[in-house]
Design an enzyme around this catalytic site. Sequence first.
Site, PDB file in Angstrom:
ATOM      1  N   ASN A 106       3.058   4.868  10.319  1.00  0.00           N
ATOM      2  CA  ASN A 106       1.727   4.808  10.922  1.00  0.00           C
ATOM      3  C   ASN A 106       0.893   6.033  10.537  1.00  0.00           C
ATOM      4  O   ASN A 106       1.200   6.718   9.570  1.00  0.00           O
ATOM      5  CB  ASN A 106       1.805   4.621  12.444  1.00  0.00           C
ATOM      6  CG  ASN A 106       0.706   3.703  12.966  1.00  0.00           C
ATOM      7  OD1 ASN A 106      -0.468   3.840  12.620  1.00  0.00           O
ATOM      8  ND2 ASN A 106       1.085   2.759  13.806  1.00  0.00           N
ATOM      9  N   ARG A 107      -0.149   6.301  11.305  1.00  0.00           N
ATOM     10  CA  ARG A 107      -1.187   7.238  10.878  1.00  0.00           C
ATOM     11  C   ARG A 107      -1.063   8.598  11.551  1.00  0.00           C
ATOM     12  O   ARG A 107      -0.666   8.698  12.716  1.00  0.00           O
ATOM     13  CB  ARG A 107      -2.577   6.647  11.164  1.00  0.00           C
ATOM     14  CG  ARG A 107      -2.849   5.376  10.380  1.00  0.00           C
ATOM     15  CD  ARG A 107      -4.072   4.636  10.873  1.00  0.00           C
ATOM     16  NE  ARG A 107      -4.372   3.496  10.017  1.00  0.00           N
ATOM     17  CZ  ARG A 107      -3.879   2.268  10.199  1.00  0.00           C
ATOM     18  NH1 ARG A 107      -3.069   2.012  11.229  1.00  0.00           N
ATOM     19  NH2 ARG A 107      -4.192   1.286   9.371  1.00  0.00           N
ATOM     20  N   HIS A 110       1.649   6.166   6.749  1.00  0.00           N
ATOM     21  CA  HIS A 110       3.034   5.918   6.321  1.00  0.00           C
ATOM     22  C   HIS A 110       3.551   7.003   5.371  1.00  0.00           C
ATOM     23  O   HIS A 110       4.312   6.720   4.438  1.00  0.00           O
ATOM     24  CB  HIS A 110       3.164   4.545   5.666  1.00  0.00           C
ATOM     25  CG  HIS A 110       2.839   3.396   6.564  1.00  0.00           C
ATOM     26  ND1 HIS A 110       3.142   3.384   7.909  1.00  0.00           N
ATOM     27  CD2 HIS A 110       2.243   2.195   6.307  1.00  0.00           C
ATOM     28  CE1 HIS A 110       2.746   2.243   8.437  1.00  0.00           C
ATOM     29  NE2 HIS A 110       2.191   1.503   7.494  1.00  0.00           N
ATOM     30  N   HIS A 143       8.803  -2.617   8.225  1.00  0.00           N
ATOM     31  CA  HIS A 143       7.467  -3.157   8.002  1.00  0.00           C
ATOM     32  C   HIS A 143       7.513  -4.591   7.466  1.00  0.00           C
ATOM     33  O   HIS A 143       6.680  -4.997   6.651  1.00  0.00           O
ATOM     34  CB  HIS A 143       6.710  -2.256   7.023  1.00  0.00           C
ATOM     35  CG  HIS A 143       5.222  -2.265   7.183  1.00  0.00           C
ATOM     36  ND1 HIS A 143       4.441  -3.357   6.868  1.00  0.00           N
ATOM     37  CD2 HIS A 143       4.364  -1.318   7.635  1.00  0.00           C
ATOM     38  CE1 HIS A 143       3.169  -3.065   7.094  1.00  0.00           C
ATOM     39  NE2 HIS A 143       3.096  -1.838   7.561  1.00  0.00           N
ATOM     40  N   TYR A 151       6.849  -8.461   7.208  1.00  0.00           N
ATOM     41  CA  TYR A 151       5.838  -9.445   7.603  1.00  0.00           C
ATOM     42  C   TYR A 151       6.549 -10.778   7.857  1.00  0.00           C
ATOM     43  O   TYR A 151       7.137 -11.361   6.942  1.00  0.00           O
ATOM     44  CB  TYR A 151       4.823  -9.671   6.492  1.00  0.00           C
ATOM     45  CG  TYR A 151       3.898  -8.538   6.147  1.00  0.00           C
ATOM     46  CD1 TYR A 151       2.519  -8.676   6.299  1.00  0.00           C
ATOM     47  CD2 TYR A 151       4.381  -7.352   5.607  1.00  0.00           C
ATOM     48  CE1 TYR A 151       1.645  -7.658   5.926  1.00  0.00           C
ATOM     49  CE2 TYR A 151       3.523  -6.322   5.245  1.00  0.00           C
ATOM     50  CZ  TYR A 151       2.158  -6.487   5.408  1.00  0.00           C
ATOM     51  OH  TYR A 151       1.301  -5.473   5.038  1.00  0.00           O
ATOM     52  N   ASP A 193      -4.143  -4.571  14.666  1.00  0.00           N
ATOM     53  CA  ASP A 193      -3.442  -3.458  14.002  1.00  0.00           C
ATOM     54  C   ASP A 193      -3.387  -2.343  15.033  1.00  0.00           C
ATOM     55  O   ASP A 193      -3.982  -1.279  14.858  1.00  0.00           O
ATOM     56  CB  ASP A 193      -4.166  -3.028  12.729  1.00  0.00           C
ATOM     57  CG  ASP A 193      -3.351  -2.039  11.900  1.00  0.00           C
ATOM     58  OD1 ASP A 193      -2.180  -1.782  12.259  1.00  0.00           O
ATOM     59  OD2 ASP A 193      -3.879  -1.517  10.898  1.00  0.00           O
ATOM     60  N   GLN A 239       3.782  -1.498  16.908  1.00  0.00           N
ATOM     61  CA  GLN A 239       2.513  -1.723  16.226  1.00  0.00           C
ATOM     62  C   GLN A 239       2.488  -3.184  15.783  1.00  0.00           C
ATOM     63  O   GLN A 239       3.325  -3.624  14.985  1.00  0.00           O
ATOM     64  CB  GLN A 239       2.373  -0.800  15.015  1.00  0.00           C
ATOM     65  CG  GLN A 239       1.018  -0.886  14.309  1.00  0.00           C
ATOM     66  CD  GLN A 239      -0.039   0.014  14.931  1.00  0.00           C
ATOM     67  OE1 GLN A 239       0.248   0.776  15.858  1.00  0.00           O
ATOM     68  NE2 GLN A 239      -1.251  -0.035  14.410  1.00  0.00           N
ATOM     69  N   GLU A 270       6.208  -3.567  14.225  1.00  0.00           N
ATOM     70  CA  GLU A 270       6.707  -2.264  13.804  1.00  0.00           C
ATOM     71  C   GLU A 270       7.079  -1.427  15.033  1.00  0.00           C
ATOM     72  O   GLU A 270       6.264  -0.678  15.570  1.00  0.00           O
ATOM     73  CB  GLU A 270       5.651  -1.545  12.968  1.00  0.00           C
ATOM     74  CG  GLU A 270       5.176  -2.343  11.753  1.00  0.00           C
ATOM     75  CD  GLU A 270       3.890  -1.777  11.176  1.00  0.00           C
ATOM     76  OE1 GLU A 270       3.857  -0.558  10.887  1.00  0.00           O
ATOM     77  OE2 GLU A 270       2.919  -2.535  11.042  1.00  0.00           O
TER      78      GLU A 270
END
Length: 343
Positions: free
Chosen positions: A78-79, A104, A178, A180, A243, A280, A308
């Site tokens: 993440n950020r 990331h 991560h 999908y 998100d 997340q 996540e």
Amino acid sequence: MLTKRSVATTAEGDDIYLITLSQGDITAEILSLGANLKTLKTPDRNGEIRDIVLGFDNPLDNLTSTTYFGQVVGRFANRIANAEFVLDGKTCVLEKNEGNNSLHSGRSNWGWRNWHVETFDLNGDPGVVLSLFSPSGDGGFPHAVNCTVSYVLTSNGSLHVEYEATASGPTPINLTNHTYFNLGGAASGTILGHELQLACDRYLEVDAAAIPTGRIIDVQGTAFDFTKKKSIGRDIDKAGGYDHCFILSRNSEKMVEFASVHEPISGRTMKISTTMPAVQIYTGNFLKAKEIGKGNVAYPKHAGMCFETQYYPDSPNHPEFPSCIFNKERSFKHATIFSFGCK
């Protein structure tokens, strides 16, 4: 069934391995490159088996994509705002790879590294443990970290993912997977019709750059309320695409089930449990049919969604958030379980 074979090589000439774990009708394939969940095949209500995760046929395509398909992301998922944080009075500067922020861990992301592989059998359940060493200063992060990620496929149709990391000194650690998911099948369209219920009564407010403001918001009456089952598509436009970090409704690090997903057409279900404090939810907002995935199929916007499990984004800059700082005395040790079925 448990197999291991070389499927490619890195630029340095190291083998990239594909490990196959099978139990009955369920098969998981894990790549050593990125400790990546490449394939996950499960049956629908009629017994038709399909791959339900997005990804690439060629493992090396992961190195030129920023979708992070299937990767174990680290050292910090993440950020992080302004790509820096202060720890023990020292400013640590990271790579800016999303505007002014770090996403990331930039190019130092562990999802682009080739992990060491050891397979094992756990009382009849096939598994693999992947290990990686991250030196001090890696990507701007202080202190060295030894990390392992284990996948075990159990006889009851569950994929267990266990993370362990030990640090030589205080450093942020935030690991996640991560992958999908599209329970209709990886090339079956979007996930907007999936039904989701979450045991998450709060979420983190974020600014225009998806950085937490510090405010924790009650989901009730908002587009982020999944405390009762609803389709992903119902409020997705109001949310501007999901998100966001949802906070689990509990006060311990014990394993707890927090998510239930149902795809009505195929009947496939997925339940997710974790020891981590948050998740997340990402609905593939930046997929634009330019990523050509497995089987030469283009993945459109919202072709898959990620769960996540992790610590809160930008935690190093928010002392009020659960601490993501680990050291010699405090190891990172968490697990997430994905359980599959049909109805």
